[in-house]
Design a protein around this motif. Structure first.
Motif, PDB file in Angstrom:
ATOM      1  N   LEU A 153     -12.177  -7.562   6.463  1.00  0.00           N
ATOM      2  CA  LEU A 153     -13.433  -7.194   6.719  1.00  0.00           C
ATOM      3  C   LEU A 153     -13.215  -5.527   6.806  1.00  0.00           C
ATOM      4  O   LEU A 153     -12.109  -4.919   7.044  1.00  0.00           O
ATOM      5  N   TYR A 160     -17.265  -4.115  -0.049  1.00  0.00           N
ATOM      6  CA  TYR A 160     -17.483  -5.111   0.782  1.00  0.00           C
ATOM      7  C   TYR A 160     -18.932  -5.349   1.205  1.00  0.00           C
ATOM      8  O   TYR A 160     -19.612  -4.534   1.280  1.00  0.00           O
ATOM      9  N   TYR A 162     -21.452  -5.711   3.071  1.00  0.00           N
ATOM     10  CA  TYR A 162     -21.575  -5.354   4.477  1.00  0.00           C
ATOM     11  C   TYR A 162     -23.085  -5.994   4.643  1.00  0.00           C
ATOM     12  O   TYR A 162     -23.493  -6.229   5.960  1.00  0.00           O
ATOM     13  N   GLY A 165     -22.883  -9.259   6.365  1.00  0.00           N
ATOM     14  CA  GLY A 165     -22.066  -9.024   7.172  1.00  0.00           C
ATOM     15  C   GLY A 165     -22.699  -9.299   8.863  1.00  0.00           C
ATOM     16  O   GLY A 165     -23.661  -8.657   8.948  1.00  0.00           O
ATOM     17  N   ASP A 210     -16.746 -12.327   9.863  1.00  0.00           N
ATOM     18  CA  ASP A 210     -17.705 -11.527   9.716  1.00  0.00           C
ATOM     19  C   ASP A 210     -18.789 -12.131   8.943  1.00  0.00           C
ATOM     20  O   ASP A 210     -20.234 -11.493   8.967  1.00  0.00           O
ATOM     21  N   GLN A 211     -18.427 -13.002   8.029  1.00  0.00           N
ATOM     22  CA  GLN A 211     -19.466 -13.428   6.867  1.00  0.00           C
ATOM     23  C   GLN A 211     -19.824 -14.840   7.573  1.00  0.00           C
ATOM     24  O   GLN A 211     -20.140 -15.713   6.585  1.00  0.00           O
TER      25      GLN A 211
END
Length: 447
Positions: A153, A160, A162, A165, A210-211
């Motif tokens: 992350l 990334y 985000y 996320g 996070d995902q």
């Protein structure tokens, strides 16, 4: 004919992809490393970086919604002049720890080594010295294995993903970069870490969650919002260093290519922290836990675990056949606060007496119970009465036919035991603050 060849090529490609994704056979070096890891039982986790400066834990960038621009200023005054790798490694070794897991890059995206793939790194601070190299050199010198924590992350980079996320929403990013660029970036950094710092014991991943949706009993392991290319990353690691163990703190059942399973702030199977709904696998196990309630340095967190609580964590982890990875969050200047040092040293002293019942053992023939747990080696069962009711204990369905000897590990004083109808009755000592686990040794046989 061309159509047939194309179909055959497609089938071959799909078969190869399926094999890469779903099958994994550890190398002989990796299998040997798993055995070492299982025997080691105890390690030190180190959460440290620019996030230590505000003194509010390693999630400060996310929790305070600090923008990338503002957070970058921490780089200018991260100058840990009191950091001493030899002292850190010596503390771990004298504390009975067999390996160290060092943060190399946390969710804030700061790299603690001389990387070519990010300008946000230790070489651009006033300190200008490679932390990972110093720790690697010292670990190799003192015979302590080095594992490297690496965050999947990133709260900083635009590539990334985000926007799908769960965290890092307030860091000021507006552009949406290319996810495949981010995957390439991680592969490049991992190649550096596994090429420039000698033999590495393992890679400890974090941030996969996070995902995904919040951890729950109903969350499915395949419900991820991105393609992590995780098997490509794992295969890269095993190709660079076949013995290198891979673990991923995704709070799920292990994925193909992983070599050990971790449980955050929990003994395997207990899930008191609400993160560990996964079942215990057949892989080597590890509990990661804090000494207070914080991973990174926290000025106001004084909720330090007692020595008895730390013994309980280590023993119950071993009772499941697993390891304890005990965390410290050093201060921004590089000092390890005294409260951490005192507890690690206390544990080191305890292990000089009781280490026989921890190192190189396997989990007991029954899982940990409210009263405590068991560990075993060939010919011996170690009884750990952490919280017994009264001064006696019954072990039901005792699998051995003969008790050759029974005695306290510390004093060798004989212990009264009685075996009847496969139930073993034995006397136990109540724990004290000074001696929270008065281990009993049962020398057993099947004759």
């Amino acid at each position: 004919m061309k159509k047939s060849l194309l179909a055959l090529a497609f089938m071959f490609l799909m078969t190869g992809t399926h094999a890469q994704t779903n099958s994994y056979q550890p190398s002989p070096q990796n299998t040997a490393a798993r055995k070492w890891f299982t025997d080691a039982k105890y390690g030190m986790f180190i959460h440290w970086g620019p996030f230590s400066i505000p003194g509010s834990g390693e999630w400060v960038m996310n929790n305070r919604n600090i923008t990338v621009k503002n957070y970058t200023r921490l780089e200018r005054f991260f100058n840990p002049v009191d950091f001493n790798a030899a002292n850190w490694v010596s503390l771990a070794r004298q504390g009975g720890m067999k390996y160290i897991t060092l943060i190399t890059r946390h969710h804030d995206g700061f790299s603690m080594w001389d990387t070519k793939y990010s300008d946000f790194n230790i070489m651009h601070t006033p300190y200008k010295k490679d932390i990972v190299k110093q720790m690697a050199d010292e670990c190799h010198k003192q015979g302590v294995k080095l594992f490297l924590y690496y965050s999947l992350l990133d709260w900083r980079r635009d590539d990334y993903q985000y926007w799908t996320g769960r965290t890092g929403k307030g860091t000021g990013r507006t552009e949406r970069g290319n996810w495949n660029d981010y995957i390439t970036f991680m592969k490049n950094q991992l190649t550096e870490l596994l090429t420039n710092y000698g033999t590495i014991g393992g890679i400890w991943f974090d941030g996969y969650w996070d995902q995904m949706d919040e951890e729950s009993k109903g969350r499915k392991d395949n419900d991820t919002r991105v393609d992590w290319h995780i098997r490509e990353i794992y295969d890269l690691i095993h190709r660079l260093q076949p013995q290198c163990l891979i673990g991923n703190n995704h709070h799920m059942s292990p994925l193909p290519g992983e070599d050990f399973q971790m449980f955050e702030q929990d003994v395997p199977g207990e899930n008191t922290s609400g993160l560990s709904f996964q079942k215990i696998s057949g892989l080597p196990l590890e509990t990661c836990a804090t000494i207070n309630n914080s991973w990174g340095f926290n000025l106001t967190d004084t909720t330090y675990k007692t020595p008895a609580q730390l013994v309980n964590l280590l023993v119950r982890s071993a009772g499941n056949g697993g390891n304890l990875l005990l965390n410290i969050g050093p201060m921004p200047n590089g000092e390890i606060q005294q409260e951490f040092q005192d507890r690690i040293n206390w544990m080191g002293t305890w292990l000089k007496t009781y280490g026989e019942s921890i190192y190189q053992t396997k989990g007991g023939f029954i899982r940990p119970q409210k009263w405590g747990c068991l560990t075993q080696v060939s010919g011996k069962v170690y009884v750990h009465p952490l919280n017994p009711e009264g001064n006696s204990l019954t072990l039901e369905n005792f699998p051995y036919k003969q008790i050759k000897k029974a005695y306290l590990l510390k004093t060798k004083r004989p212990v009264k035991v009685g075996l009847q109808n496969k139930n073993l009755l034995l006397e136990v000592q109540q724990p004290t603050a000074e001696d929270p686990d008065q281990v009993i040794v049962l020398e057993v046989g099947n004759k």
